[in-house]
Design an enzyme around this catalytic site. Structure first.
Site, short mmCIF file in Angstrom:
data_model
loop_
_atom_site.label_atom_id
_atom_site.label_comp_id
_atom_site.label_asym_id
_atom_site.label_seq_id
_atom_site.Cartn_x
_atom_site.Cartn_y
_atom_site.Cartn_z
N HIS A 1 -16.39 -86.64 -41.78
CA HIS A 1 -16.85 -88.03 -41.66
C HIS A 1 -16.66 -88.85 -42.94
O HIS A 1 -17.35 -89.82 -43.16
CB HIS A 1 -18.32 -88.05 -41.21
CG HIS A 1 -18.49 -87.65 -39.78
ND1 HIS A 1 -18.51 -88.56 -38.74
CD2 HIS A 1 -18.62 -86.43 -39.21
CE1 HIS A 1 -18.66 -87.91 -37.60
NE2 HIS A 1 -18.73 -86.62 -37.86
N HIS B 1 -24.00 -72.67 -35.83
CA HIS B 1 -23.14 -73.50 -36.68
C HIS B 1 -23.25 -73.01 -38.12
O HIS B 1 -23.98 -72.05 -38.41
CB HIS B 1 -23.53 -74.98 -36.55
CG HIS B 1 -22.39 -75.93 -36.76
ND1 HIS B 1 -21.82 -76.15 -37.99
CD2 HIS B 1 -21.68 -76.69 -35.88
CE1 HIS B 1 -20.84 -77.02 -37.87
NE2 HIS B 1 -20.73 -77.37 -36.59
N ASP C 1 -16.54 -81.25 -28.46
CA ASP C 1 -15.77 -80.67 -27.35
C ASP C 1 -16.64 -79.73 -26.52
O ASP C 1 -17.29 -78.84 -27.08
CB ASP C 1 -14.58 -79.89 -27.91
CG ASP C 1 -13.55 -80.78 -28.57
OD1 ASP C 1 -12.68 -81.28 -27.84
OD2 ASP C 1 -13.63 -80.98 -29.79
#
Length: 415
Positions: free
Chosen positions: A19, A108, A362
């Site tokens: 980002h 994650h 996704d």
């Protein structure tokens, strides 16, 4: 580390994160004199980009690549090639001011990055984001062009399963892809046009593609995710690539694939299914076949022969060295970790709570992983090729060896 390769070196740390303003890479070691423009690189970037279908993240990035150095008048100079891709649709605010600040996302890298470095990126996973793979794909496109020009190497990947839907379901008759005649026939002719034409899933068969699409849509609509596998085929690889003992060609391919985000498995050739096949069937007998140099058919050299294998359970690699047969392997990708589905988990402050992650992600990563797998394959083969060419060049400076080396008589100690 953020650099791959010994002879064809790719560094992705030079340009950013998911980002920030841009991402990219530096490629060092590309041979000079090769025609190269952004048009050679962009097709693979477009196949990797987000927002390309309803089955991928809706983040809308064009992923337009810019070459900033290392070329002049459309040719490589032999100096480092820098490439950059601007982030146009980054939304760091999706990760701030919400419950996502409080929780490490299950499965994650939030927790492990924080523990390792004492700090972590506040949005998008930072370096652990799949957006880091942009630099790999750009570099892989350069390697692919050289391999195609030098040896007509062809690299094609495709989705072989999503969830429990398989292109070639394993069976008692064919526990491994390597014994399935239908698969072996397909890998000798499969191309990217065929892979892409059926659906955004990138599975090269209509029925399986439709079933996989429904699986992804089902998990997407439930704000959940699902995993799958990508098969990769590499044709026309020269014999002799790979550096035993620790840099065997399949070891480097495994290293490359397992460095990708979300990977959890790698198998080459007969893989795990080959364990169920006896050696009398699994061994790849050698056969002599005519060797006709490219573009020299009918030039009186048809009688020249070379060795190849009748079967290919080895997956094109024996003893860690390419044997000239088609290389094929499969990589497993887990379900994407960031999902909107409510999960009971624990905060950084050790308090149990409910996380419903925000952001655009996704539902299944494998369709977009296809060009990334191809890119890493190209980087592995390119680096191995340059290593072997360096060895051959050094050897060719010496007087030629006799056709057969003399056998020393045994000494008293047997040596």
């Amino acid at each position: 580390m953020s650099t791959w390769g010994d002879y064809f070196r790719v560094t992705t740390e030079s340009y950013g994160e998911s980002h920030c303003r841009s991402v990219g890479c530096i490629v060092d070691g590309c041979p000079p004199g090769m025609a190269l423009t952004e048009d050679d690189i962009q097709p693979q970037m477009t196949r990797r980009r987000p927002g390309q279908s309803a089955l991928t993240t809706p983040r809308n990035e064009k992923d337009k690549v810019e070459i900033q150095s290392g070329t002049e008048c459309g040719f490589t100079l032999g100096t480092p090639i820098a490439m950059v891709v601007r982030n146009e649709d980054q939304r760091p605010k999706d990760y701030g001011g919400s419950t996502m600040d409080l929780f490490p996302r299950p499965s994650h890298a939030d927790y492990t990055y924080l523990e390792k470095y004492g700090v972590k990126a506040s949005s998008g996973g930072g370096r652990s984001s799949a957006r880091e793979t942009i630099g790999r794909v750009a570099a892989g496109a350069i390697a692919e062009k050289y391999l195609k020009l030098a040896h007509n190497v062809e690299i094609v990947a495709f989705v072989s399963s999503v969830g429990n839907e398989h292109l070639f379901p394993p069976s008692s008759e064919h526990p491994s892809y390597s014994t399935n005649p239908e698969f072996l026939k397909m890998i000798e002719t499969i191309d990217r046009e065929t892979v892409d034409k059926f659906s955004p899933v990138r599975c090269p068969e209509t029925g399986a593609s439709e079933r996989m699409t429904k699986v992804i849509e089902n998990f997407r609509d439930k704000k959940d995710s699902i995993g799958g596998t990508v098969m990769c085929v590499i044709r026309n690889v020269p014999v002799g690539l790979g550096e035993p003992s620790f840099d065997k060609l399949e070891a480097k391919l495994g290293h490359a694939m397992m460095s990708l985000p979300a990977t959890k498995g790698f198998e080459i050739g007969s893989g795990f299914g080959g364990c169920e096949v006896p050696g009398s069937i699994h061994n790849d007998p050698f056969v002599a076949v005519p060797e006709v140099p490219e573009n020299v058919a009918g030039a009186g050299l048809v009688n020249k022969q070379r060795l190849t294998t009748r079967t290919n359970n080895s997956g094109g690699i024996q003893g860690g060295i390419s044997n000239g047969a088609t290389i094929y392997f499969r990589t497993a990708f887990k379900p994407a970790a960031t999902i909107g589905h409510a999960q009971t988990t624990t905060t950084y402050n050790l308090e149990e709570g409910i996380l419903e992650a925000k952001g655009r992600h996704d539902p299944c990563v494998v369709p977009r992983a296809v060009p990334i797998v191809e890119a890493m394959s190209a980087l592995v083969i390119m680096d191995a090729l340059l290593a072997q060419k360096s060895r051959e060049a050094a050897r060719n400076l010496l007087p030629p060896l006799p056709k057969s080396l003399p056998i020393k008589p045994e000494t008293s100690n047997g040596h």
